[in-house]
Every structure is written in C-alpha cells, then in structure tokens.
Write a protein that holds these residues in place. Structure first.
Motif, short mmCIF file in Angstrom:
data_model
loop_
_atom_site.label_atom_id
_atom_site.label_comp_id
_atom_site.label_asym_id
_atom_site.label_seq_id
_atom_site.Cartn_x
_atom_site.Cartn_y
_atom_site.Cartn_z
N ALA A 97 0.80 -1.05 -0.04
CA ALA A 97 -0.05 0.07 0.07
C ALA A 97 0.81 1.23 0.11
O ALA A 97 0.51 2.34 -0.68
CB ALA A 97 -1.08 0.08 1.22
N GLU A 98 1.86 1.22 0.99
CA GLU A 98 2.95 2.39 0.81
C GLU A 98 3.52 2.55 -0.59
O GLU A 98 3.69 3.76 -0.85
CB GLU A 98 4.06 2.27 1.89
N VAL A 99 4.04 1.40 -1.26
CA VAL A 99 4.62 1.56 -2.68
C VAL A 99 3.63 2.17 -3.54
O VAL A 99 4.12 3.01 -4.30
CB VAL A 99 5.14 0.35 -2.89
N LEU A 100 2.34 1.49 -3.56
CA LEU A 100 1.27 2.18 -4.55
C LEU A 100 1.04 3.68 -4.20
O LEU A 100 0.97 4.37 -5.33
CB LEU A 100 0.09 1.22 -4.30
N GLN A 101 1.03 3.92 -3.05
CA GLN A 101 0.66 5.56 -2.55
C GLN A 101 1.74 6.12 -3.17
O GLN A 101 1.49 7.26 -3.74
CB GLN A 101 0.41 5.76 -1.04
N THR A 102 3.02 5.98 -3.18
CA THR A 102 4.26 6.53 -3.76
C THR A 102 4.14 6.62 -5.26
O THR A 102 4.28 7.69 -6.08
CB THR A 102 5.47 6.07 -3.24
N LEU A 103 3.87 5.68 -5.94
CA LEU A 103 3.73 5.38 -7.46
C LEU A 103 2.62 6.45 -7.90
O LEU A 103 2.68 6.93 -8.67
CB LEU A 103 3.54 3.99 -7.84
N ASN A 104 1.55 6.38 -7.15
CA ASN A 104 0.36 7.16 -7.47
C ASN A 104 0.67 8.57 -7.40
O ASN A 104 0.29 9.50 -8.13
CB ASN A 104 -0.92 6.77 -6.57
N SER A 105 1.53 8.98 -6.38
CA SER A 105 1.78 10.62 -6.20
C SER A 105 2.74 10.91 -7.37
O SER A 105 2.74 11.86 -8.01
CB SER A 105 2.56 10.60 -4.93
N CYS A 106 3.52 10.04 -7.68
CA CYS A 106 4.57 10.04 -8.97
C CYS A 106 3.58 10.34 -10.24
O CYS A 106 3.94 11.27 -10.95
CB CYS A 106 5.50 8.90 -9.24
N VAL A 107 2.70 9.48 -10.46
CA VAL A 107 1.76 9.49 -11.58
C VAL A 107 1.24 10.92 -11.74
O VAL A 107 0.99 11.73 -12.67
CB VAL A 107 0.76 8.27 -11.71
N GLU A 108 0.74 11.33 -10.34
CA GLU A 108 0.06 12.51 -10.20
C GLU A 108 0.98 13.86 -10.78
O GLU A 108 0.62 14.90 -11.31
CB GLU A 108 -0.36 12.88 -9.01
N SER A 109 2.21 13.63 -10.36
CA SER A 109 3.22 14.91 -10.63
C SER A 109 3.25 14.82 -12.17
O SER A 109 3.75 15.78 -12.63
CB SER A 109 4.65 14.29 -9.92
N LEU A 110 3.36 13.76 -12.78
CA LEU A 110 3.59 13.62 -14.20
C LEU A 110 2.49 14.35 -15.31
O LEU A 110 2.82 14.89 -16.23
CB LEU A 110 3.60 12.13 -14.85
N LYS A 111 1.54 14.69 -14.45
CA LYS A 111 0.25 15.23 -15.33
C LYS A 111 0.81 16.67 -15.72
O LYS A 111 0.16 17.36 -16.74
CB LYS A 111 -1.06 15.45 -14.49
N THR A 112 1.79 17.39 -14.86
CA THR A 112 1.94 18.80 -15.13
C THR A 112 3.43 18.85 -15.79
O THR A 112 3.87 19.89 -15.94
CB THR A 112 1.94 19.49 -13.84
N ILE A 113 3.98 17.64 -16.19
CA ILE A 113 5.31 17.88 -16.87
C ILE A 113 5.30 18.06 -18.42
O ILE A 113 4.44 17.15 -19.16
CB ILE A 113 6.19 16.71 -16.51
N SER A 114 5.94 19.05 -18.95
CA SER A 114 5.74 19.22 -20.34
C SER A 114 6.99 18.41 -21.16
O SER A 114 6.86 18.35 -22.49
CB SER A 114 5.67 20.74 -20.65
N ASP A 115 7.90 18.27 -20.65
CA ASP A 115 9.08 17.47 -21.38
C ASP A 115 8.61 16.01 -21.56
O ASP A 115 8.80 15.40 -20.78
CB ASP A 115 10.41 17.56 -20.36
N GLU A 116 8.48 16.01 -23.05
CA GLU A 116 8.17 14.81 -23.41
C GLU A 116 9.13 13.48 -23.27
O GLU A 116 8.76 12.63 -22.96
CB GLU A 116 7.40 14.83 -24.91
N HIS A 117 10.35 13.76 -23.47
CA HIS A 117 11.37 12.99 -23.29
C HIS A 117 11.33 12.31 -22.04
O HIS A 117 11.32 11.01 -21.80
CB HIS A 117 12.66 13.36 -23.84
N LEU A 118 11.41 13.17 -21.06
CA LEU A 118 11.38 12.79 -19.65
C LEU A 118 9.90 12.05 -19.23
O LEU A 118 10.23 11.37 -18.51
CB LEU A 118 11.57 13.76 -18.73
N LEU A 119 9.14 12.53 -19.72
CA LEU A 119 7.90 12.10 -19.30
C LEU A 119 7.70 10.66 -19.88
O LEU A 119 7.20 9.76 -19.17
CB LEU A 119 6.76 12.94 -20.00
N GLY A 120 8.03 10.51 -21.04
CA GLY A 120 8.18 8.97 -21.84
C GLY A 120 8.93 8.07 -20.79
O GLY A 120 8.42 7.03 -20.59
N THR A 121 10.12 8.64 -20.40
CA THR A 121 10.93 7.74 -19.64
C THR A 121 10.48 7.47 -18.25
O THR A 121 10.35 6.29 -17.95
CB THR A 121 12.28 8.42 -19.33
#
Length: 337
Positions: free
Chosen positions: A194-218
C-alpha cells in the motif's frame, strides 16, 4: 598616526572590499552559466585579495565560494580544506549551505558515512523557506544511503524529497524523486504494498504537469515497470501506453521503442489480452531484429508464441517458439565468438 594616513588605509580597504564583492558576484554568475573553471579562477582572485584586509567575515565567504567551486571541478580534498577553514569561527547565516557542501565533498571522496552526517545537518539547518535546498540535500542523502546499503533510509529520503519538491512546485524533480523512492521501497522490502502504491500514485500525479515529453516518456516507462513488479498490470498498461504515445517522435531511438513495446506486450499477456498483445510482440521483435539484438528478439518471439498458444493457434505458436529458440542460439554464438 595622522588622520590622512588612517583615511588612506580606510579608502584602500573599501576599494579592496568592493573589488572582492564584485569578483564574488562575477564568480557566482559564471557558476550559473556552467563556466566552472572561470568561476574557480574568479573565486581564487577574490580569496587572495581578501587575505590582505582585516575583514574576516568576507574572507570566510570567499573560502566558502572557493570550496564550492572546487567541488564542481572534482577536487573534493581542496574543497574540504576551504570549507572547514571557513567554518572555524562560524558562518551563522550560511550554515545549511556550508554543511551541504562539506557533505558533497565527502560524497565525492566516497566517504559516504561522513557525507550522510553533513547532509543531515544541512537539512536540519535549512528553514522552511528553503524547501528546494532541503529537497536537493535529501536527494544527495538518499544516494549516499544507497551506497552504504541502507535502502530503506534511501527510500525515506527520496520520498521526503518528492514531497518537498511538490510543495515547491517542481513537478519534474518531484516525479523523479518519487520514482526513486518507489524503486528503493520495492528493493528494500521494508514497506507495505500500500505504501509503495501510494508513492507510485503520487509520482503519476506529478507527471500530469510535466511538459518535457522525453522525460515524461522515460518516467512513464519506469513507473509502469514498478506497477508490473507489484502485479498491478492495469496501471502498468496505462503507463506503458502513455510512454509509447510520447515516444513516437524522431528523437526517440528504435531500441527504446522496442523496449516499450516489449513491456506493453508482456503486460497484455499478464492481463490475458492476447489478441491485443500480438502486435506489440511482433513489432518489438522486428525492431530488435533490425538492431541485431537476438536475445531480446528471442524473448519477444517467445512471448508472441505464448500469446498464440493461449489463442489456440498452435501452428503459429510452434513456429514462433522455433524462431525464438534460433534467436537464443544465435545470441549465445555471438557471445562465444
């Protein structure tokens, strides 16, 4: 002593101080422009000048700047001498930065235990208004924990860094920190799913505001792999699909596309979406073939054969298993040459 002589000395000191301050400013600007050698030369001039005036505080500031520049040019021992010397009588207003740089010097010298202590001191010294500095120190601290084998503490450091970057509105840094946190949470086996999933979900949430497509894809690819490790294949599929959609441009290599297709196909197999997986397996196999990478091509052909077997198309399954076997044989022959 005459008044004129005193005034003359005072004027000379003021001129020297102005010159030193100007050099420090120039050195900082050169650092910001990534002209490290130019910054080092400038800070050296400032320090030499500071040795000729009685203003000790200014000399300590010059030593601090010089130490920071030595770290940037890969001379941590010289950096440490300057930084320790600048600390002798205290630098009250810059203690956080001072401890950070001492930690960085020990880090460069591969004395990770000592680096940990100074990064931790820096974090404690920084104020709430210095969230980015706190986050940067937490990242450095995390990698030091990795080097000494304390993966659980590393995960904690990266996760705290991610939260700090988010509060400081740095989504790219936050996402990378959370991704590292998830990786070491899994590797350390000290955290609940559950802790790992919460961290991964927070990461995905941060990805929504990133514009650098290369970094985003990686990042989507990396996060997808972690979801797959936890057997959350639906989330993994979403991440791999998002990564693939971002990686269709010319700036992305064939190899990267092949890896993404291989990952997506494997997840579709895990989700029993065999019809859907066929295209990914076949395209990935073709791409690896064009690169001459027979071993990963064999893996893709084997996955393709498995998908056909689950669809009860046994003739094609047999054909691709034979193709996979030949690819693995070729890969072994290439290694033995």
């Amino acid at each position: 002593m005459s008044d004129s002589k005193v005034l003359g000395q005072s004027k000379e000191q003021n001129t020297a101080q102005s010159k030193i301050l100007s050099l420090c400013k120039d050195g900082s600007e050169l650092l910001n422009q990534d002209d490290i050698n130019g910054a080092l030369k400038t800070f050296k001039k400032a320090f030499i000048l500071s040795c000729n005036i009685p203003e000790g505080k200014l000399q300590k500031a010059c030593l601090f700047n010089l130490g920071a520049a030595y770290i940037c040019v890969g001379k941590p021992k010289k950096a440490l001498k300057c930084l320790v010397k600048s600390r002798i009588n205290g630098m009250e207003e810059r203690d956080g930065d001072l401890y950070f740089n001492i930690g960085a010097a020990y880090d460069e010298m591969k004395e990770y235990g000592k680096a940990v202590r100074f990064y931790e001191r820096a974090i404690n010294e920084y104020g709430y208004e210095e969230l980015k500095s706190i986050a940067d120190a937490l990242i450095k601290l995390g990698y030091c924990f990795v080097m000494i084998g304390d993966l659980s503490s590393a995960a904690h450091s990266f996760r705290l860094a991610g939260h700090s970057y988010m509060k400081n509105e740095k989504p790219e840094d936050a996402a990378m920190a959370m991704r590292e946190a998830a990786k070491y949470m899994i590797d350390s086996q000290a955290f609940s799913q559950a802790e790992v999933l919460q961290t991964l979900n927070s990461c995905v949430e941060s990805l929504k505001t990133i514009s650098d497509e290369h970094l985003l894809g990686t990042l989507y690819n990396h996060v997808g792999l972690h979801y797959a490790e936890l057997k959350y294949f639906s989330q993994a599929e979403k991440c791999f699909t998002a990564s693939l959609n971002l990686c269709n441009g010319k700036q992305f290599s064939i190899r990267k596309m092949a890896v993404l297709l291989q990952n997506l196909g494997a997840v579709d197999n895990a989700l029993c979406q065999y019809e859907k997986s066929l295209r990914s397996h076949a395209e990935a196999a073709d791409m690896y073939g064009s690169l001459g990478d027979r071993s990963p091509q064999g893996q893709c052909l084997s996955n393709l054969a498995f998908a056909y077997s689950q669809l009860k198309n046994y003739d094609l399954a047999e054909f691709y298993y034979q193709q996979a076997h030949q690819a693995f044989v070729d890969a072994v022959v290439c290694v033995d040459r």
